[in-house]
Design a protein around this motif. Structure first.
Motif, PDB file in Angstrom:
ATOM      1  N   SER A 129       0.820  -1.213   0.000  1.00  0.00           N
ATOM      2  CA  SER A 129       0.000   0.000   0.000  1.00  0.00           C
ATOM      3  C   SER A 129       0.854   1.264   0.000  1.00  0.00           C
ATOM      4  O   SER A 129       0.417   2.310  -0.486  1.00  0.00           O
ATOM      5  N   ILE A 130       2.079   1.182   0.536  1.00  0.00           N
ATOM      6  CA  ILE A 130       2.982   2.353   0.528  1.00  0.00           C
ATOM      7  C   ILE A 130       3.314   2.726  -0.911  1.00  0.00           C
ATOM      8  O   ILE A 130       3.215   3.895  -1.321  1.00  0.00           O
ATOM      9  N   ILE A 131       3.720   1.726  -1.699  1.00  0.00           N
ATOM     10  CA  ILE A 131       4.086   1.974  -3.097  1.00  0.00           C
ATOM     11  C   ILE A 131       2.856   2.362  -3.917  1.00  0.00           C
ATOM     12  O   ILE A 131       2.919   3.269  -4.757  1.00  0.00           O
ATOM     13  N   LEU A 132       1.739   1.693  -3.660  1.00  0.00           N
ATOM     14  CA  LEU A 132       0.532   1.987  -4.425  1.00  0.00           C
ATOM     15  C   LEU A 132       0.039   3.408  -4.174  1.00  0.00           C
ATOM     16  O   LEU A 132      -0.467   4.065  -5.100  1.00  0.00           O
ATOM     17  N   ASN A 133       0.179   3.885  -2.954  1.00  0.00           N
ATOM     18  CA  ASN A 133      -0.219   5.273  -2.660  1.00  0.00           C
ATOM     19  C   ASN A 133       0.613   6.263  -3.451  1.00  0.00           C
ATOM     20  O   ASN A 133       0.103   7.264  -3.970  1.00  0.00           O
ATOM     21  N   VAL A 134       1.928   6.001  -3.553  1.00  0.00           N
ATOM     22  CA  VAL A 134       2.810   6.885  -4.325  1.00  0.00           C
ATOM     23  C   VAL A 134       2.455   6.824  -5.806  1.00  0.00           C
ATOM     24  O   VAL A 134       2.347   7.856  -6.490  1.00  0.00           O
TER      25      VAL A 134
END
Length: 419
Positions: A129-134
């Protein structure tokens, strides 16, 4: 591309396959997260759960982002694979490159990461979710345009992602969840939770004490008889009536009797003045509704009446609570006989007046409870007459022998459990 060495192309292909695996695993992991555990972790301020929950609030955007990324990566991988195949095997390489890439993508970028994500959704979804948010911020214009088109198509089918209600459970689904919890929830707690859910499916006449079993005091009896009954009474509340229960006067509380005794003012007149007004309950009232009514009216006991106002039985707050927690009180007065008595031959002698729900619960049986409430009533409905003597029948798959018939009622039956 000619300036790029073959080894570099293999490295690029490897990176693209990793990215493809990331998008595939992220999609499965995000969609496989238990929504109720996610909500629990979110309430505990788990940062990963908060990120995932935020993304899942608009699944159209999340899926759009993942598919954009996955398709871009897979198209690039196909291009790189074609270059590698052409360099290594010429035209033959161009022909076999799609087949080879399909196998590699299926194994390393689809099946493996998705299986891993399905088995461990939180371990995959939370860091992803960290990468997907970016990425969502970077590709937001493309995701926005894609969602506009797809949401327009969905709106033609009457579907609105903006009004997505998320996950919800019906009572039946929640009952299944409780049963499937296994060792996570102790069996006693499971029974209590299911008992709460069952309250809406059970009515007051399912648990009431039938009118012929209501214990009370006839106000027209001699005072000595009344005093003797009061002295021997073991219930917390007694019904006071004239001649018959149909002319009920009210309920007597022990504390009021004690107060009158201490003041030496206990007589018929003071007894009549101390009765509490009767609380009437309409027949057919669901137990969950009646429980709330007991709470709002501060009552603990009531008489069940039918549509004509005739008294059918008596229900207490304790009766309803026992439907949830099971038997939690012990009556001071013991019945002169047990309702279910096991015999040496393995059969059971059963009182015909036993409540069918109690019989099913105690012996794990499956007698129908949507009609008559007692075993006697069920047998009479089946036979369509009052038997004149011993009779054997098979009811709901259970062999039953009628042993005793008295006062137009089936008093005792023998039950065999060989179905």
């Amino acid at each position: 591309m000619d300036a790029i060495s073959t080894s570099t192309l293999f490295i690029i292909l490897g990176v693209l396959l990793v990215l493809s695996a990331f998008f595939s695993g992220s999609e499965t992991g995000m969609m496989s997260v238990n929504p109720y555990r996610l909500k629990h972790l979110e309430n505990e301020n788990n940062s990963g759960a908060k990120r995932v929950s935020k993304l899942l609030k608009r699944p159209d955007r999340l899926i759009g982002l993942i598919l954009i990324g996955n398709n871009l990566v897979n198209i690039a991988a196909a291009t790189v694979t074609a270059l590698i195949g052409q360099r290594l095997y010429g035209d033959l390489g161009l022909a076999i490159a799609p087949v080879a890439l399909t196998l590699v993508v299926l194994i390393f970028a689809e099946v493996t990461p998705k299986t891993l994500a399905a088995l461990y959704p939180e371990r995959v979804a939370f860091p992803a979710s960290i990468i997907l948010n970016v990425l969502l911020k970077i590709f937001y214009p493309f995701v926005f345009l894609l969602n506009k088109v797809t949401n327009g198509l969905l709106s033609l089918m009457g579907v609105s992602p903006e009004k997505h209600r998320g996950n919800s459970l019906s009572a039946e689904e929640l009952r299944t969840v409780v049963h499937e919890a296994g060792a996570l929830i102790p069996e006693q707690h499971q029974n209590m939770l299911v008992g709460v859910l069952d309250l809406e499916n059970v009515t007051v006449e399912d648990i009431m004490v039938p009118r012929n079993e209501i214990l009370g005091i006839d106000f027209n009896d001699d005072w000595k008889d009344i005093m003797r009954q009061l002295g021997n009474a073991q219930h917390s509340r007694l019904l006071l009536y004239r001649d018959s229960i149909d002319d009920a006067l009210g309920f007597i509380h022990p504390r009021d009797l004690v107060r009158l005794l201490l003041k030496e003012q206990l007589n018929k007149a003071s007894l009549l003045r101390s009765v509490h007004e009767i609380y009437y309950i309409p027949e057919g009232t669901a137990l969950n509704t009646q429980l709330l009514k007991f709470q709002s009216t501060k009552e603990r006991i009531g008489l069940v009446v039918d549509e004509y106002g005739d008294i059918q039985g008596l229900v207490t707050l304790e009766d309803i609570l026992e439907e949830v927690v099971g038997e939690f009180t012990t009556d001071v007065v013991e019945d002169s006989h047990e309702e279910i008595v096991k015999q040496p031959d393995g059969s059971y002698l059963i009182d015909g007046t036993i409540n069918l729900r109690d019989l099913n619960r105690q012996m794990q049986l499956e007698f129908p409870t949507d009609g008559p409430k007692t075993l006697n009533g069920l047998l009479l409905e089946y036979l369509e007459e009052i038997p004149q003597g011993s009779l054997s029948v098979k009811l709901a798959g259970y062999p039953i022998e009628i042993i005793d018939v008295h006062d137009n009622m089936i008093k005792t039956v023998r039950l065999l459990l060989q179905r």
